[in-house]
Design a protein around this motif. Sequence first.
Motif, mmCIF file in Angstrom:
data_model
loop_
_atom_site.group_PDB
_atom_site.id
_atom_site.type_symbol
_atom_site.label_atom_id
_atom_site.label_comp_id
_atom_site.label_asym_id
_atom_site.label_seq_id
_atom_site.Cartn_x
_atom_site.Cartn_y
_atom_site.Cartn_z
ATOM 1 N N GLY A 105 -11.776 11.025 -5.012
ATOM 2 C CA GLY A 105 -10.341 10.734 -5.028
ATOM 3 C C GLY A 105 -9.891 10.087 -3.736
ATOM 4 N N GLU A 106 -9.014 9.109 -3.857
ATOM 5 C CA GLU A 106 -8.371 8.486 -2.682
ATOM 6 C C GLU A 106 -6.866 8.593 -2.895
ATOM 7 N N PHE A 107 -6.084 8.504 -1.799
ATOM 8 C CA PHE A 107 -4.637 8.703 -1.955
ATOM 9 C C PHE A 107 -3.816 8.035 -0.860
ATOM 10 N N GLY A 133 -0.023 -0.268 -2.848
ATOM 11 C CA GLY A 133 -0.458 -1.579 -3.320
ATOM 12 C C GLY A 133 -1.900 -1.623 -3.792
ATOM 13 N N CYS A 134 -2.636 -0.514 -3.634
ATOM 14 C CA CYS A 134 -4.012 -0.490 -4.134
ATOM 15 C C CYS A 134 -4.125 0.568 -5.235
ATOM 16 N N GLY A 135 -2.991 1.163 -5.596
ATOM 17 C CA GLY A 135 -2.979 2.126 -6.706
ATOM 18 C C GLY A 135 -3.720 3.421 -6.414
ATOM 19 N N HIS A 136 -3.840 3.798 -5.134
ATOM 20 C CA HIS A 136 -4.598 5.017 -4.824
ATOM 21 C C HIS A 136 -3.871 6.279 -5.294
ATOM 22 N N ASN A 137 -2.567 6.174 -5.577
ATOM 23 C CA ASN A 137 -1.860 7.313 -6.199
ATOM 24 C C ASN A 137 -2.470 7.599 -7.572
ATOM 25 N N ALA A 170 -7.894 7.805 3.978
ATOM 26 C CA ALA A 170 -7.956 6.554 4.749
ATOM 27 C C ALA A 170 -9.003 5.567 4.249
ATOM 28 N N GLU A 171 -8.940 5.241 2.951
ATOM 29 C CA GLU A 171 -9.887 4.242 2.438
ATOM 30 C C GLU A 171 -9.544 2.854 2.956
ATOM 31 N N GLU A 172 -8.238 2.635 3.206
ATOM 32 C CA GLU A 172 -7.792 1.298 3.648
ATOM 33 C C GLU A 172 -8.007 1.141 5.154
ATOM 34 N N GLY A 173 -9.225 1.237 5.606
ATOM 35 C CA GLY A 173 -9.528 1.264 7.035
ATOM 36 C C GLY A 173 -9.676 2.730 7.420
ATOM 37 N N TRP A 195 -13.812 5.358 -9.434
ATOM 38 C CA TRP A 195 -13.183 4.223 -10.116
ATOM 39 C C TRP A 195 -12.247 3.559 -9.135
ATOM 40 N N HIS A 196 -11.729 2.399 -9.540
ATOM 41 C CA HIS A 196 -10.680 1.772 -8.754
ATOM 42 C C HIS A 196 -9.686 1.079 -9.667
ATOM 43 N N PRO A 197 -8.390 1.226 -9.379
ATOM 44 C CA PRO A 197 -7.389 0.486 -10.159
ATOM 45 C C PRO A 197 -7.626 -1.020 -10.048
HETATM 46 ZN ZN LIG Z 1 -8.240 0.481 -2.885
#
Ligand SMILES: [Zn+2]
Length: 485
Positions: A105-107, A133-137, A170-173, A195-197
């Motif tokens: 999971g990412e958030f 903007g990356c749909g991590h929610n 902190a997937e975005e960096g 998965w990824h959106p």
């Molecule tokens: Zn992403």
Amino acid sequence: MFRDVAVAAALVALADLAGFAQQAPAPLPAAGIVASIDAKKDQYSAVARQIWDYAELGFQEEKSSALLQKTLADAGFVVEKGVAGMPTAFAASFGSGKPVIVLIGEFDALPGLSQAAGESARNPLKAGAPGHGCGHNLLGTASAAAAIAVKEWMVQTKRPGTLRYYGTPAEEGGGGKVYMVREGLLKDVDAVVGWHPGDQNSADPSSSLATIAASFKFYGTAAHAAASPDRGRSALDGMEAFDYMLNMMREHVPQETRIHYVIKKGGVASNIVPDFAEGEYQARHPDMRVLQDIWERILKAAEGAALGTGTRVEHEVITSYWNILPNETLAAVQHRNLTKVGGVDYSPEEQAFAEKIRATLISPTTPMGSQNEIQPVKVGRVGSASTDMGDISWNVPTVQMNAATFAPGVPAHSWQAVACAGMSIGVKGMIVAAKAMALTVSDVFSDPSTIAKAKEEFLRKRGGAEFKYTTIVPTRPPFDYRKGS
Ligand SMILES: [Zn+2]
């Protein structure tokens, strides 16, 4: 769609409602998994929307992480928070023994992308504020939904094994997963499912670009720019000389290489020789081992620029992500299940919205209608993004799919993606992902030969005993990399 299963699930649900649960036939395992996710769709939609509202940046995702922890704890998972020294990272666990399968999971959100949900014109909720903007929610929530459905299936079928959900900040960096790998949290794991959106439904054994990003700081000597420039040494000169060398270097690196940078601070007034300059620099390549060599050259260019301008340079690595090592064995299972689940059906309102938001894009390539389709398997594709799933994939057989959470053509990291991630279109794609992942995990639990085959492929592709995973991330995660964003 999964129509026969949906009908079976509806019958079971009706029997439950009528109080005849004991007499009702036990649902088929797959039907139970799909029905569990459908039955809790409103709850998952609310969780995803709440995280969308929080829109917290990397390493600052306290509320988002806590909500996912609570969702999993309420469903019977044992939650350990603050793993690998990161306050917003967590591991939720159910069951015991082998095999050990992890859902990811990412958030975290992105800076500056605040946008009203479901609006097809640019309209920030708060100018300059972060947005999903990356749909991590959706990413974090779908994986939790999948984990809960698989847990229920394990109870029902008395399936042995360990199921975990890793909350990875902190997937975005920043890259929480890299620190979790380094901490040994992946050591006993047999397979990782994620998965990824996106704007399409696909489950390919595809790769990504390895990336390294760092903050560079040049230090000079301030002086009056007209009266005593000879006594000054410009930190901005150091940075510009570095940029010049990097731009020349582009011709002499493998052509798949990407190099990008921003200057964050370049001085305060033109009549003062700048004594400080700061920028963020990033390089990418399809193979981390090639990128590590290019990175050494970039560091030499920085030193050379400082030497030639009488300044001093320091750097701190923010991000280091391996390219993804794809696993065809697991991707085949994922693709089969994604095909069973089917794509996203738009209502007439969603269709109208998707068409309107497409009109705001520069030449969208994905056609309308593709949200309803499953893309055929493509082997050997290298996506142009980078992710810390890469580091996991060189340590454990890993599979990732995409689901159509954004209207066709909407790219990630855009305000249009934020608008979709906060509305019904995003939720529909999230539910597709949750079902396909849950079915994949249950299949892997059910068939030990899948894990054996995936492992054999993983070891063969990784390059045998001589392969050694290394990372150049600093000892302490860059907790402040988004502070002030
Ligand atoms: Zn992403």
